[in-house]
Structure formats: C-alpha cells, structure tokens
Design an enzyme around this catalytic site. Sequence first.
Site, mmCIF file in Angstrom:
data_model
loop_
_atom_site.group_PDB
_atom_site.id
_atom_site.type_symbol
_atom_site.label_atom_id
_atom_site.label_comp_id
_atom_site.label_asym_id
_atom_site.label_seq_id
_atom_site.Cartn_x
_atom_site.Cartn_y
_atom_site.Cartn_z
ATOM 1 N N GLU A 15 -4.931 35.183 -13.035
ATOM 2 C CA GLU A 15 -4.355 33.911 -13.487
ATOM 3 C C GLU A 15 -3.576 33.269 -12.344
ATOM 4 O O GLU A 15 -2.793 33.932 -11.657
ATOM 5 C CB GLU A 15 -3.394 34.136 -14.667
ATOM 6 C CG GLU A 15 -2.704 32.849 -15.102
ATOM 7 C CD GLU A 15 -1.626 33.060 -16.147
ATOM 8 O OE1 GLU A 15 -1.971 33.490 -17.268
ATOM 9 O OE2 GLU A 15 -0.453 32.779 -15.849
ATOM 10 N N TYR A 47 -1.790 25.606 -17.647
ATOM 11 C CA TYR A 47 -1.685 24.179 -17.964
ATOM 12 C C TYR A 47 -0.292 23.938 -18.512
ATOM 13 O O TYR A 47 0.141 24.626 -19.436
ATOM 14 C CB TYR A 47 -2.746 23.836 -19.013
ATOM 15 C CG TYR A 47 -2.826 22.380 -19.350
ATOM 16 C CD1 TYR A 47 -3.620 21.524 -18.593
ATOM 17 C CD2 TYR A 47 -2.097 21.848 -20.417
ATOM 18 C CE1 TYR A 47 -3.680 20.173 -18.894
ATOM 19 C CE2 TYR A 47 -2.170 20.505 -20.718
ATOM 20 C CZ TYR A 47 -2.961 19.681 -19.957
ATOM 21 O OH TYR A 47 -3.033 18.348 -20.251
ATOM 22 N N ALA A 49 2.521 22.721 -20.729
ATOM 23 C CA ALA A 49 2.576 22.163 -22.087
ATOM 24 C C ALA A 49 3.040 20.713 -22.008
ATOM 25 O O ALA A 49 3.902 20.375 -21.192
ATOM 26 C CB ALA A 49 3.526 22.990 -22.942
ATOM 27 N N HIS A 75 -6.736 26.933 -18.959
ATOM 28 C CA HIS A 75 -5.783 27.011 -20.069
ATOM 29 C C HIS A 75 -5.618 25.573 -20.584
ATOM 30 O O HIS A 75 -5.560 24.636 -19.786
ATOM 31 C CB HIS A 75 -4.406 27.477 -19.595
ATOM 32 C CG HIS A 75 -4.369 28.881 -19.079
ATOM 33 N ND1 HIS A 75 -3.235 29.652 -19.112
ATOM 34 C CD2 HIS A 75 -5.318 29.657 -18.506
ATOM 35 C CE1 HIS A 75 -3.481 30.843 -18.595
ATOM 36 N NE2 HIS A 75 -4.745 30.868 -18.203
ATOM 37 N N ARG A 105 -1.264 26.960 -28.069
ATOM 38 C CA ARG A 105 -0.403 25.950 -28.679
ATOM 39 C C ARG A 105 0.548 25.385 -27.623
ATOM 40 O O ARG A 105 0.749 24.192 -27.526
ATOM 41 C CB ARG A 105 0.402 26.577 -29.829
ATOM 42 C CG ARG A 105 1.224 25.589 -30.624
ATOM 43 C CD ARG A 105 1.855 26.294 -31.801
ATOM 44 N NE ARG A 105 2.574 27.473 -31.367
ATOM 45 C CZ ARG A 105 3.832 27.482 -30.968
ATOM 46 N NH1 ARG A 105 4.542 26.383 -30.984
ATOM 47 N NH2 ARG A 105 4.418 28.597 -30.592
ATOM 48 N N ALA A 123 -2.831 27.199 -32.040
ATOM 49 C CA ALA A 123 -3.935 27.418 -31.095
ATOM 50 C C ALA A 123 -5.272 27.484 -31.842
ATOM 51 O O ALA A 123 -6.298 27.042 -31.326
ATOM 52 C CB ALA A 123 -3.686 28.701 -30.322
ATOM 53 N N HIS A 171 5.055 37.662 -30.842
ATOM 54 C CA HIS A 171 5.492 36.383 -30.263
ATOM 55 C C HIS A 171 6.965 36.210 -30.626
ATOM 56 O O HIS A 171 7.390 36.642 -31.708
ATOM 57 C CB HIS A 171 4.638 35.264 -30.869
ATOM 58 C CG HIS A 171 4.919 33.920 -30.270
ATOM 59 N ND1 HIS A 171 5.919 33.100 -30.734
ATOM 60 C CD2 HIS A 171 4.335 33.265 -29.234
ATOM 61 C CE1 HIS A 171 5.933 31.987 -30.009
ATOM 62 N NE2 HIS A 171 4.979 32.067 -29.089
ATOM 63 N N GLN A 198 -0.298 38.659 -23.760
ATOM 64 C CA GLN A 198 0.966 38.469 -23.063
ATOM 65 C C GLN A 198 1.239 39.734 -22.264
ATOM 66 O O GLN A 198 0.728 40.811 -22.612
ATOM 67 C CB GLN A 198 2.060 38.261 -24.129
ATOM 68 C CG GLN A 198 3.443 38.031 -23.594
ATOM 69 C CD GLN A 198 3.507 36.786 -22.739
ATOM 70 O OE1 GLN A 198 3.057 36.823 -21.592
ATOM 71 N NE2 GLN A 198 4.045 35.721 -23.279
HETATM 72 P P1 FAD Z 1 -0.157 30.205 -31.670
HETATM 73 O O1 FAD Z 1 -1.140 31.295 -31.714
HETATM 74 O O2 FAD Z 1 -0.527 28.967 -32.389
HETATM 75 O O3 FAD Z 1 1.204 30.743 -32.242
HETATM 76 C C1 FAD Z 1 1.970 31.790 -31.615
HETATM 77 C C2 FAD Z 1 2.517 32.775 -32.627
HETATM 78 O O4 FAD Z 1 3.119 32.071 -33.690
HETATM 79 C C3 FAD Z 1 1.491 33.674 -33.274
HETATM 80 O O5 FAD Z 1 1.151 34.794 -32.498
HETATM 81 C C4 FAD Z 1 2.227 34.028 -34.540
HETATM 82 O O6 FAD Z 1 3.230 34.933 -34.269
HETATM 83 C C5 FAD Z 1 2.825 32.714 -34.897
HETATM 84 N N1 FAD Z 1 1.852 31.925 -35.682
HETATM 85 C C6 FAD Z 1 1.312 30.732 -35.352
HETATM 86 N N2 FAD Z 1 0.483 30.297 -36.312
HETATM 87 C C7 FAD Z 1 0.485 31.228 -37.261
HETATM 88 C C8 FAD Z 1 -0.175 31.365 -38.490
HETATM 89 N N3 FAD Z 1 -0.997 30.433 -38.947
HETATM 90 N N4 FAD Z 1 0.050 32.468 -39.189
HETATM 91 C C9 FAD Z 1 0.881 33.405 -38.738
HETATM 92 N N5 FAD Z 1 1.525 33.324 -37.592
HETATM 93 C C10 FAD Z 1 1.344 32.264 -36.852
HETATM 94 N N6 FAD Z 1 1.905 28.191 -22.120
HETATM 95 C C11 FAD Z 1 1.694 27.022 -21.451
HETATM 96 O O7 FAD Z 1 2.392 26.048 -21.666
HETATM 97 N N7 FAD Z 1 0.679 26.932 -20.513
HETATM 98 C C12 FAD Z 1 -0.142 27.959 -20.212
HETATM 99 O O8 FAD Z 1 -1.047 27.826 -19.384
HETATM 100 C C13 FAD Z 1 0.071 29.207 -20.909
HETATM 101 N N8 FAD Z 1 -0.735 30.274 -20.662
HETATM 102 C C14 FAD Z 1 -0.567 31.431 -21.398
HETATM 103 C C15 FAD Z 1 -1.438 32.502 -21.184
HETATM 104 C C16 FAD Z 1 -1.313 33.687 -21.928
HETATM 105 C C17 FAD Z 1 -2.280 34.821 -21.691
HETATM 106 C C18 FAD Z 1 -0.266 33.794 -22.897
HETATM 107 C C19 FAD Z 1 -0.102 35.059 -23.691
HETATM 108 C C20 FAD Z 1 0.621 32.744 -23.105
HETATM 109 C C21 FAD Z 1 0.491 31.547 -22.376
HETATM 110 N N9 FAD Z 1 1.336 30.450 -22.575
HETATM 111 C C22 FAD Z 1 1.132 29.273 -21.880
HETATM 112 C C23 FAD Z 1 2.463 30.540 -23.516
HETATM 113 C C24 FAD Z 1 2.113 30.039 -24.935
HETATM 114 O O9 FAD Z 1 1.802 28.671 -24.925
HETATM 115 C C25 FAD Z 1 3.322 30.308 -25.815
HETATM 116 O O10 FAD Z 1 3.501 31.697 -25.992
HETATM 117 C C26 FAD Z 1 3.332 29.599 -27.171
HETATM 118 O O11 FAD Z 1 4.622 29.748 -27.752
HETATM 119 C C27 FAD Z 1 2.330 30.168 -28.165
HETATM 120 O O12 FAD Z 1 1.064 29.774 -27.903
HETATM 121 P P2 FAD Z 1 -0.155 30.382 -28.774
HETATM 122 O O13 FAD Z 1 -1.358 29.760 -28.279
HETATM 123 O O14 FAD Z 1 -0.102 31.846 -28.832
HETATM 124 O O15 FAD Z 1 0.231 29.775 -30.215
#
Ligand code: FAD
Length: 313
Positions: A15, A47, A49, A75, A105, A123, A171, A198
């Site tokens: 990454e 990317y 946010a 991303h 997200r 997401a 998370h 993560q």
């Molecule tokens: P989601 O999956 O939508 O939600 C995160 C958590 O919220 C879930 O795991 C769960 O605990 C809870 N949740 C959400 N929806 C539900 C549901 N319907 N039911 C139950 N629980 C739910 N951020 C950036 O800005 N740019 C990047 O490029 C970036 N790259 C990343 C790469 C990796 C490998 C990781 C692990 C994280 C990255 N992040 C990045 C951080 C990420 O955007 C944040 O952690 C954000 O808070 C959550 O994103 P997500 O896509 O996991 O969201």
Amino acid sequence: MSSETPNPRVPFSFELYPPRSASSHEALHETVRRLAAAGPDFISVTYGAGGSTGGRSLEVLRFIREHTAVEPLAHLTCVGNTYAGAATLIREFLDAGILSFLALRGDPPVGQDEPFLGDLESAAQLVQLIDRVQAERAPYEESPVPGIPGAARVSARRKASIAVAAFPNGHPRSVHRWQDVDALLAKQAAGATSAITQLFFHADDYLTFVERARAAGVTIPILPGIMPIVSPVRLARVLELTGETLPSELAIALDVEPTPEGRHEIGVEWAARLAREVVAGGAPGVHLYAFNQHDTVLTVLEEAGVLPVSRLR
Ligand code: FAD
C-alpha cells in the site's frame, strides 16, 4: 536474515499513499519501480476521505499502470460524497483503466459540528455502486490490431474486483464483538471479492478473526495487512489512527533501543515474524503498508522468507 528457503508462492502486495508535495513525486516513482520489480500481486494507493487526494491518487495509479506490469488497486471512500458524485468518481477511475478497488466508507472530517456524511452510509453500499457503474459500461472493449490500421480487436471487458476493509480487533466504532464479522458478511453479500485487514500486532488477532468470519459464512479471501513499526513515533501515530491496543512488548523494545538503526531492525523483525506466522496459519498472502518506502517492506519480505534475500540493496 532468515535462513529459511524463500517461498515464491506466497502472494504479497503493497500500500502506498499519494505524494504530499511535487518534490516527493520522483521519489515515489522510484519506490513504485523498486516495489514492482519484486513482483507483487498489486500495489494499492490510498484515497483521502472527502476527496482530498483524488487527483493525486489517480496519478499514482496511472503511473503504476503505465510503467509497470503490476495491477494498480484504487482505494475509494464515500464519506461526504453524494450518490451522483461517487458514481462520477468511479467512472473516472474505470475510464483510466483501473479495475481493482478497495471500497471504504472513510472517516468523517474532524472539527466540524455537523459534517455532511454523504449519501452512502457504508462501504457495502459503495461496493454495490461500483458494481452498478461498471454494469452500465459496454461488456466488451476494443484494442488496436498491430500492423492493421483502423482494425480493432474486440474482447470481453474484465469485471472489476472489489476489496473491502476488515477489522480483526474491531473497528473503533464497533459496539460488540460480532459487529465486524457482520459488517464483513454484509460487504461480501454486496459483491466484495476480497478483504484486506487493518493492521494488527499479534498473529492470533488475525487468525482468530478469520476463524470467526469463516464460521459465520465469510468465504472471500482475507488478506492480512502488516505494518512495520520502526519507531515509537510511528507506533503512537498508528495507535491514535486505528484505536488498536498498545502492543507493550514492541512498545518497550522500541523505547529502550537507543539507535534508529536498532529500532528499524526491531520493527522489521516484528513484521517479518508476523508475516511468517500468518502465512503458516493459512493466510492467502501478505499486504504490507509501505509508507512510500521500498527498502523496509522488501527487507520484511526477505526476512519472512517470502522473497529471496537480495545482495543488491
Ligand atoms: P464500514 O465497513 O462501512 O464501517 C466500519 C465499521 O463500522 C464496521 O466494521 C462495523 O464495525 C461498523 N459497521 C458499519 N456498517 C455496519 C453495519 N451495517 N452493521 C454492523 N456494523 C457496521 N481511509 C481513508 O480515508 N482512505 C483510505 O485510503 C483508507 N484505506 C484503508 C485501508 C484499509 C486496509 C483499512 C483497514 C482502512 C482504510 N481506511 C482508509 C480507513 C477507513 O476508511 C476507516 O476505518 C473507516 O472508519 C471505516 O471504513 P470501512 O470501509 O471499514 O467502513
């Protein structure tokens, strides 16, 4: 250095983040070339946010696509974007030839009383939108036939692969133990084809999470995300960003080591051991957070026995 026989069959990936200044562009291009030469499955580019790095992320992805044989993975975040805005963004990346995504997200901006969170709530919804936008496109693509001016070869368009994030230790927003497995199941149901975790500090964090996810019905590959922590400053920063629990053994080792070289070695060894242990436990590969530097992550892969030890670096 590890004396284990290198195992070239362990897939690995990296990454990167987009350069923060014009002067770091050239250095990043060199890093991309050096990482690409090691033969990763893909190189992902973060990317910002809210779209803060949009253009710069795409530039790096284009560079990877045009100058290396490695798959670029974009991303994408949806927080703060409208439905139409997110669809336009996805079209822009697809038009640039990007076919691998990590749908996220993203985190809402801090310091605003009532930030606009956007039309997409998770997401999983972004995964569905990527799927929908690609379905609008012609199911075939044309490429020129060498030596025959005006002729075009028609071939089926490759379907985009869509990875999502997974959180072995939960998370920071999770309120119960199963929420992250449920969220991963929801992302899989939406069409995700793989997950990247993560960072975590102990192999058991990852292995136990995978076991729980499998028992709940998650079938997509879950790639472990590994970050070499080579200084107490980096450790403090990632704990702040991720909400992970302080790994006391690593924290103490970094704190008592007097030299930067020694701390670097401690971080590399820790990451290499983690990589060895998760692979031995069945991980489908390793994904390394490279911090835009090639040497550290390549050394981790060498010490983990994933890459042969290079005498050139
Ligand atoms: P989601 O999956 O939508 O939600 C995160 C958590 O919220 C879930 O795991 C769960 O605990 C809870 N949740 C959400 N929806 C539900 C549901 N319907 N039911 C139950 N629980 C739910 N951020 C950036 O800005 N740019 C990047 O490029 C970036 N790259 C990343 C790469 C990796 C490998 C990781 C692990 C994280 C990255 N992040 C990045 C951080 C990420 O955007 C944040 O952690 C954000 O808070 C959550 O994103 P997500 O896509 O996991 O969201």
